[in-house]
Design an enzyme around this catalytic site. Structure first.
Site, PDB file in Angstrom:
ATOM      1  CG  HIS A 194      -2.133  -1.058   1.162  1.00  0.00           C
ATOM      2  ND1 HIS A 194      -3.365  -0.771   0.934  1.00  0.00           N
ATOM      3  CD2 HIS A 194      -2.002  -2.261   1.307  1.00  0.00           C
ATOM      4  CE1 HIS A 194      -3.891  -2.000   0.811  1.00  0.00           C
ATOM      5  NE2 HIS A 194      -3.433  -2.736   1.008  1.00  0.00           N
ATOM      6  CG  ASP A 205       0.541   9.684   0.601  1.00  0.00           C
ATOM      7  OD1 ASP A 205       0.417   8.458   0.901  1.00  0.00           O
ATOM      8  OD2 ASP A 205      -0.008  10.500   1.091  1.00  0.00           O
TER       9      ASP A 205
HETATM   10  P1  ADP Z   1      -2.835   7.601   4.978  1.00  0.00           P
HETATM   11  O1  ADP Z   1      -3.346   6.149   4.518  1.00  0.00           O
HETATM   12  O2  ADP Z   1      -1.165   7.525   4.662  1.00  0.00           O
HETATM   13  O3  ADP Z   1      -3.163   8.222   6.394  1.00  0.00           O
HETATM   14  P2  ADP Z   1      -4.446   8.442   2.986  1.00  0.00           P
HETATM   15  O4  ADP Z   1      -5.014   9.787   2.347  1.00  0.00           O
HETATM   16  O5  ADP Z   1      -4.311   7.594   1.806  1.00  0.00           O
HETATM   17  O6  ADP Z   1      -3.387   8.663   4.006  1.00  0.00           O
HETATM   18  O7  ADP Z   1      -5.751   7.882   3.644  1.00  0.00           O
HETATM   19  C1  ADP Z   1      -6.010   8.643   4.821  1.00  0.00           C
HETATM   20  C2  ADP Z   1      -7.557   8.150   5.248  1.00  0.00           C
HETATM   21  O8  ADP Z   1      -7.733   8.667   6.528  1.00  0.00           O
HETATM   22  C3  ADP Z   1      -8.690   8.904   4.239  1.00  0.00           C
HETATM   23  O9  ADP Z   1      -9.516   8.097   4.018  1.00  0.00           O
HETATM   24  C4  ADP Z   1      -9.097  10.083   5.092  1.00  0.00           C
HETATM   25  O10 ADP Z   1     -10.429  10.533   4.949  1.00  0.00           O
HETATM   26  C5  ADP Z   1      -9.025   9.575   6.539  1.00  0.00           C
HETATM   27  N1  ADP Z   1      -8.599  10.662   7.411  1.00  0.00           N
HETATM   28  C6  ADP Z   1      -7.850  11.463   7.489  1.00  0.00           C
HETATM   29  N2  ADP Z   1      -7.754  12.487   8.443  1.00  0.00           N
HETATM   30  C7  ADP Z   1      -8.780  12.089   9.239  1.00  0.00           C
HETATM   31  C8  ADP Z   1      -9.441  12.676  10.109  1.00  0.00           C
HETATM   32  N3  ADP Z   1      -8.957  14.013  10.983  1.00  0.00           N
HETATM   33  N4  ADP Z   1     -10.467  12.172  10.700  1.00  0.00           N
HETATM   34  C9  ADP Z   1     -10.882  11.009  10.177  1.00  0.00           C
HETATM   35  N5  ADP Z   1     -10.558  10.486   8.829  1.00  0.00           N
HETATM   36  C10 ADP Z   1      -9.272  11.038   8.615  1.00  0.00           C
END
Ligand code: ADP
Length: 478
Positions: A153, A360
């Protein structure tokens, strides 16, 4: 119907009360369509680890505890302090120790022991992410001949970085014991093929006979997406909820949104610096713009993460100290998680999505932001060229996150972009979302892992049959 065994570090047991994790969303369609067994760490640390099974509808969930030393060495140690930074191109942050590597290998052996107790010969095994790279090797050593796939991932760096990881030769070639190794982008897949060519003398195309026994390992690209239409519908509803309305009313004028876990790969401090430079160069926006950065904490036990917490907090404080008025705060920095609904509503309300990770695997926030926009009056996505999503999102404003001046210029362009250009860009981005919708992702991978009689060549991008290569260790350079 063959059972699908999903193996990952953490397991999302339905109804266990946890916030749905990313993996649960990407595997939702697979869990619905196939009888699945999902095995992984329970999240509990115990001197006497237990393994237990929970059944929900036609799926089973097997969770096993970790011993305290396993938690330290496998999870906090090798996975989070070595593989995570190095795979995100941050050799400078890696803290390698042989002890952590042994712990990592030991936990993979433990997972393999648990698996062989329950696997049948026709079950298909799908392993997820960097915590479990050597799992197929451990399973093959126990005599398993099943189809085993692996999906990474996070990014995979080029061999010039990967080979600086001590003992990489014990780990990376063990991916050869999978039948299929999947990546988020063609760039990651090409990095892996280059590693194999450089280190093992494998031919530098994408089909290889490698590993123990006679398993042909193939490489494919399977970009992770989101549930596009459901997320769009959620955003429509969410903007009408009382909480989202209240937040929006408290933020008059143009809204820029950033949503990132607190992680050095996300580039949050440099993003704040870019916004600061935008403010310095554009006084006409004073009092008329707010940057809302939502950043839940993660991995606070690790030193770099707690240091980052203070660095981001002080960057936000510095900007607010320099520019705030009694009636205006230029940065609103929020340090906690929100529900999917609230996030969807806030994305929908934001004029600009500012997504600038230094590196990322994919970045689903960028995809969610696009899905949440109103096509008749969409916001603008500013996206790091080093996010996996940039491969599909050529119509975002692509930026180099290491260059805060360039990001500041992109912010100025985004907030002034005419409606016609916004609509045209959004239409292309939305079409890209639909092409890789997550509802099709699991099946694409599983079909490539276990092709029907007549091989579906289209299922694998860049797939070209190739000759056998010698087993690792006995390879000769070509
Ligand atoms: P990573 O998996 O590295 O954290 P991604 O952008 O691929 O980054 O996925 C992050 C996920 O977590 C997204 O679905 C996003 O909506 C969720 N997310 C990020 N910040 C928050 C937050 N403050 N509250 C709830 N969900 C969050």
């Amino acid at each position: 119907m063959a059972r699908i065994f999903i193996i990952s570090n953490r397991v999302a047991i339905p109804g266990a009360g946890n916030q749905p994790g990313g993996l649960e969303v990407v595997l939702k369609a697979t869990l619905r369509k196939h009888p699945c067994v999902w095995l992984g760490w329970s999240g509990e640390v115990n001197a006497k680890p237990r393994t237990r099974t929970v059944t929900h509808r036609s799926n089973s969930y097997i969770v096993t505890d970790l011993k305290p030393e396993d938690f330290d060495e496998y999870y906090n140690g090798f996975a989070n302090r070595v593989l995570w930074p190095i795979f995100h191109y941050r050799l400078d942050l890696a803290e390698f120790s042989r002890r952590d590597l042994s712990g990592y290998l030991r936990v993979n052996e433990h997972f393999a022991d648990e698996l062989v107790k329950v696997l049948k010969h026709d079950d298909i095994v799908w392993v997820h992410d960097y915590h479990l790279i050597p799992l197929a090797k451990a399973l093959r050593a126990r005599g398993l001949n099943n189809r085993i796939g692996f999906f990474l991932h996070i990014p995979l760096p080029p061999p010039e970085i990967l080979t600086a990881m001590p003992n990489h030769e014990r780990l990376i070639p063990s991916l050869g014991d999978y039948d299929l190794v999947g990546f988020q982008t063609d760039g990651d897949a090409a990095n892996f093929a280059r590693y194999l060519a450089k280190e093992l003398g494998a031919p530098s195309h994408m089909s290889l006979r490698l590993g123990t026994g006679d398993h042909a390992m193939r490489i494919g690209t399977f970009p992770v997406g989101i549930e596009t239409h459901p997320f769009t519908r959620l955003a429509r509803q969410a903007v009408k909820t009382a909480f989202v309305k209240q937040v929006i009313e408290s933020l008059p004028g143009t809204l820029i949104i950033g949503v990132d876990r607190l992680d050095y790969s996300k580039g949050i401090t440099l993003k704040l610096e870019a916004y600061e430079r935008f403010l310095a160069a554009n006084p006409q926006w004073y009092g008329k713009i707010t940057y809302l950065q939502i950043t839940p904490k993660s991995r606070s036990a690790i030193k770099e993460y707690s240091e980052m917490e203070s660095a981001v907090g002080s960057a936000a404080g510095r900007i607010n100290g320099a520019y705030s008025e009694a009636s205006w705060t230029p940065v609103r920095y929020v340090n906690r998680p929100y529900s999917r609904t609230t996030l969807a509503g806030l994305y929908a309300a934001a004029d600009v999505g500012l997504v600038t990770p230094m590196r990322d695997g994919m970045n689903l926030v960028a995809k969610e932001y696009v899905a949440a926009q109103d096509p008749e009056n969409p916001g603008v996505l500013i996206l790091s060229r080093f996010a996996g999503a940039a491969d599909e999102f050529r119509d975002a404003l692509l930026v180099n996150p290491y260059d805060p001046d360039a990001v500041a210029v992109a912010i100025a362009r985004a907030v002034a972009m005419p409606l016609g250009e916004r609509k045209a860009r959004h239409a292309e981005l939305y079409a890209a979302l639909l092409r890789n919708d997550i509802s099709k992702w699991g099946d694409k991978f599983l079909k490539a892992l276990n092709p029907p009689e007549k091989k579906d060549e289209k299922a694998l991008r860049n797939f070209a049959p190739g000759p056998a290569v010698p087993e690792p260790g006995r390879a000769t350079r070509q």
